[in-house]
Design a protein around this motif. Structure first.
Motif, PDB file in Angstrom:
ATOM      1  N   THR A 159      11.690  -6.764  -6.403  1.00 47.26           N
ATOM      2  CA  THR A 159      11.159  -7.691  -5.409  1.00 47.26           C
ATOM      3  C   THR A 159      11.278  -7.066  -4.027  1.00 47.26           C
ATOM      4  OG1 THR A 159      11.791  -9.604  -6.754  1.00 47.26           O
ATOM      5  CG2 THR A 159      11.364  -9.995  -4.419  1.00 47.26           C
ATOM      6  N   LYS A 160      10.173  -7.060  -3.287  1.00 45.64           N
ATOM      7  CA  LYS A 160      10.148  -6.445  -1.958  1.00 45.64           C
ATOM      8  C   LYS A 160       9.778  -7.494  -0.909  1.00 45.64           C
ATOM      9  CE  LYS A 160      10.733  -2.522  -4.052  1.00 45.64           C
ATOM     10  NZ  LYS A 160      11.993  -1.771  -3.974  1.00 45.64           N
ATOM     11  N   ILE A 161      10.275  -7.293   0.305  1.00 49.15           N
ATOM     12  CA  ILE A 161       9.935  -8.176   1.422  1.00 49.15           C
ATOM     13  C   ILE A 161       9.583  -7.323   2.627  1.00 49.15           C
ATOM     14  CG2 ILE A 161      10.738  -9.967   2.992  1.00 49.15           C
ATOM     15  CD1 ILE A 161      12.575 -10.974   0.843  1.00 49.15           C
ATOM     16  N   LEU A 162       8.391  -7.554   3.168  1.00 48.82           N
ATOM     17  CA  LEU A 162       7.970  -6.882   4.395  1.00 48.82           C
ATOM     18  C   LEU A 162       7.810  -7.934   5.480  1.00 48.82           C
ATOM     19  CD1 LEU A 162       5.289  -4.356   3.061  1.00 48.82           C
ATOM     20  CD2 LEU A 162       7.646  -3.877   3.732  1.00 48.82           C
ATOM     21  N   TYR A 163       8.319  -7.659   6.661  1.00 46.80           N
ATOM     22  CA  TYR A 163       8.242  -8.636   7.740  1.00 46.80           C
ATOM     23  C   TYR A 163       7.004  -8.371   8.588  1.00 46.80           C
ATOM     24  CZ  TYR A 163      12.851  -9.814   6.123  1.00 46.80           C
ATOM     25  OH  TYR A 163      13.899 -10.211   5.324  1.00 46.80           O
ATOM     26  N   GLN A 164       5.864  -8.698   7.999  1.00 48.04           N
ATOM     27  CA  GLN A 164       4.577  -8.625   8.666  1.00 48.04           C
ATOM     28  C   GLN A 164       3.653  -9.648   8.031  1.00 48.04           C
ATOM     29  OE1 GLN A 164       4.393  -4.381   7.412  1.00 48.04           O
ATOM     30  NE2 GLN A 164       2.306  -4.867   6.734  1.00 48.04           N
ATOM     31  N   ASP A 165       2.566  -9.979   8.731  1.00 48.15           N
ATOM     32  CA  ASP A 165       1.695 -11.061   8.278  1.00 48.15           C
ATOM     33  C   ASP A 165       0.762 -10.639   7.147  1.00 48.15           C
ATOM     34  OD1 ASP A 165       2.774 -12.839  10.097  1.00 48.15           O
ATOM     35  OD2 ASP A 165       1.358 -12.286  11.675  1.00 48.15           O
ATOM     36  N   LYS A 166       0.292  -9.396   7.185  1.00 49.69           N
ATOM     37  CA  LYS A 166      -0.675  -8.926   6.185  1.00 49.69           C
ATOM     38  C   LYS A 166      -0.193  -7.627   5.566  1.00 49.69           C
ATOM     39  CE  LYS A 166      -4.627 -11.030   8.572  1.00 49.69           C
ATOM     40  NZ  LYS A 166      -5.936 -10.783   9.205  1.00 49.69           N
ATOM     41  N   VAL A 167      -0.406  -7.499   4.247  1.00 44.15           N
ATOM     42  CA  VAL A 167      -0.002  -6.305   3.502  1.00 44.15           C
ATOM     43  C   VAL A 167      -1.082  -5.990   2.484  1.00 44.15           C
ATOM     44  CG1 VAL A 167       1.711  -5.280   1.956  1.00 44.15           C
ATOM     45  CG2 VAL A 167       2.449  -6.851   3.758  1.00 44.15           C
ATOM     46  N   ASN A 168      -1.565  -4.730   2.456  1.00 38.28           N
ATOM     47  CA  ASN A 168      -2.498  -4.353   1.398  1.00 38.28           C
ATOM     48  C   ASN A 168      -1.738  -3.662   0.277  1.00 38.28           C
ATOM     49  OD1 ASN A 168      -2.503  -1.395   1.802  1.00 38.28           O
ATOM     50  ND2 ASN A 168      -3.624  -1.831   3.693  1.00 38.28           N
ATOM     51  N   ILE A 169      -2.392  -3.464  -0.839  1.00 41.17           N
ATOM     52  CA  ILE A 169      -1.712  -2.973  -2.042  1.00 41.17           C
ATOM     53  C   ILE A 169      -1.208  -1.548  -1.875  1.00 41.17           C
ATOM     54  CG2 ILE A 169      -3.839  -2.188  -3.154  1.00 41.17           C
ATOM     55  CD1 ILE A 169      -2.606  -3.236  -5.809  1.00 41.17           C
ATOM     56  N   LEU A 170      -1.905  -0.739  -1.082  1.00 43.61           N
ATOM     57  CA  LEU A 170      -1.443   0.631  -0.856  1.00 43.61           C
ATOM     58  C   LEU A 170      -0.161   0.650  -0.020  1.00 43.61           C
ATOM     59  CD1 LEU A 170      -4.783   2.571  -0.241  1.00 43.61           C
ATOM     60  CD2 LEU A 170      -3.395   2.483  -2.316  1.00 43.61           C
ATOM     61  N   GLU A 171      -0.071  -0.249   0.956  1.00 40.58           N
ATOM     62  CA  GLU A 171       1.166  -0.371   1.737  1.00 40.58           C
ATOM     63  C   GLU A 171       2.314  -0.809   0.841  1.00 40.58           C
ATOM     64  OE1 GLU A 171       0.265  -1.765   6.207  1.00 40.58           O
ATOM     65  OE2 GLU A 171      -0.572  -3.110   4.703  1.00 40.58           O
ATOM     66  N   ALA A 172       2.035  -1.777  -0.040  1.00 42.64           N
ATOM     67  CA  ALA A 172       3.071  -2.287  -0.937  1.00 42.64           C
ATOM     68  C   ALA A 172       3.572  -1.193  -1.874  1.00 42.64           C
ATOM     69  CB  ALA A 172       2.525  -3.459  -1.748  1.00 42.64           C
TER      70      ALA A 172
END
Length: 263
Positions: A159-172
């Protein structure tokens, strides 16, 4: 001579089938080799709508901060930096009925609403029942981190958490250590929750058209699964050298077995 030709033919076939080709490892490859440039297409990404078990971070400010202290019952996140633990204990969790419970304001239904719509609801409720426009009330509503799960042939699953509003699959994927060399980039599975149930999508990350996929831009709580390539199941090796080593080992074993049986 005929047996020798057959041997080399089988050897070449073995190399082609056991090695992982470079084209299966490169992201967003162009389909049209005649053109080096492609027109930029606008991506119409629909805003995310809050679901059950989401955690919201709601901040209320005013010209005189003492009047809104009761609403901001905890300032831990702003003082010590937001973390998964502080978000869980101090954020507003959407319950099974789609409600959040705020100090003084009570229950507010947020299911299926965007963060902007929730902001308007909270702000209007404050101005109607507790404040006037002169108080300068300012409301901010955000998701407490962009949460997703990635599993399978990935460098760092979980499980990952990024503190930003939008995330694309390559970033993930990049944030999770990238897909391993034995991961299938051509058929990545994304499972997404909707109010009516869960849907499964497939995306080819080696194709430049992947940016037009409905799951290229992730939604919070998406589940990403990277399947293994058949080369991993065979265990023949990921590169030419590994495949050659496997072949030599098999030939040595076959030769030794033949000589023992012959004697």
């Amino acid at each position: 001579m005929g047996k020798l030709k057959l041997f080399f033919t089988l050897l070449i076939c073995f190399f082609f089938t056991s090695c992982i080709p470079t084209k299966d490892l490169i992201y967003l490859q162009k389909n049209d080799s005649k053109s080096d440039t492609q027109p930029v297409e606008s991506v119409n990404q629909k805003p995310y709508r809050v679901q059950v078990n989401d955690i919201l971070s709601i901040t209320i400010k005013a010209m005189d901060s003492k009047y809104v202290e009761i609403f901001n019952y905890s300032n831990i996140s702003s003082q010590q930096g937001l973390s998964e633990q502080t978000a869980y204990f101090n954020g507003y969790t959407v319950d099974d009925h789609g409600d959040i419970r705020m100090p003084v304001l009570g229950l507010i239904n947020v299911l299926g609403k965007t963060t902007e719509e929730i902001r308007v609801i909270v702000e209007e409720k404050l101005l109607k029942e507790y404040f006037t426009k002169e108080a300068g009330v300012f409301v901010s509503v955000k998701l407490s981190g962009f949460r997703y799960v990635v599993n399978g042939e990935i460098g760092n699953a979980g499980t990952k958490i990024l503190y930003q509003d939008k995330v694309n699959i390559l970033e993930a994927i990049a944030n999770s250590g990238d897909i391993t060399i034995t991961g299938d980039r051509k058929d990545v599975i994304v499972m997404r929750r909707f109010p009516y149930g869960t849907e499964t999508f497939h995306i080819d990350l080696t194709n430049s058209n992947a940016v037009n996929s409905p799951v290229y831009n992730l939604h919070p709580n998406d589940y990403i699964y990277v399947k293994p390539l058949k080369q991993k199941t065979w265990g023949t090796g990921k590169t030419g050298i590994e495949s050659l080593s496997t072949l030599i080992t098999l030939l040595s074993l076959a030769t030794t077995t033949f000589l023992l049986l012959r004697n």
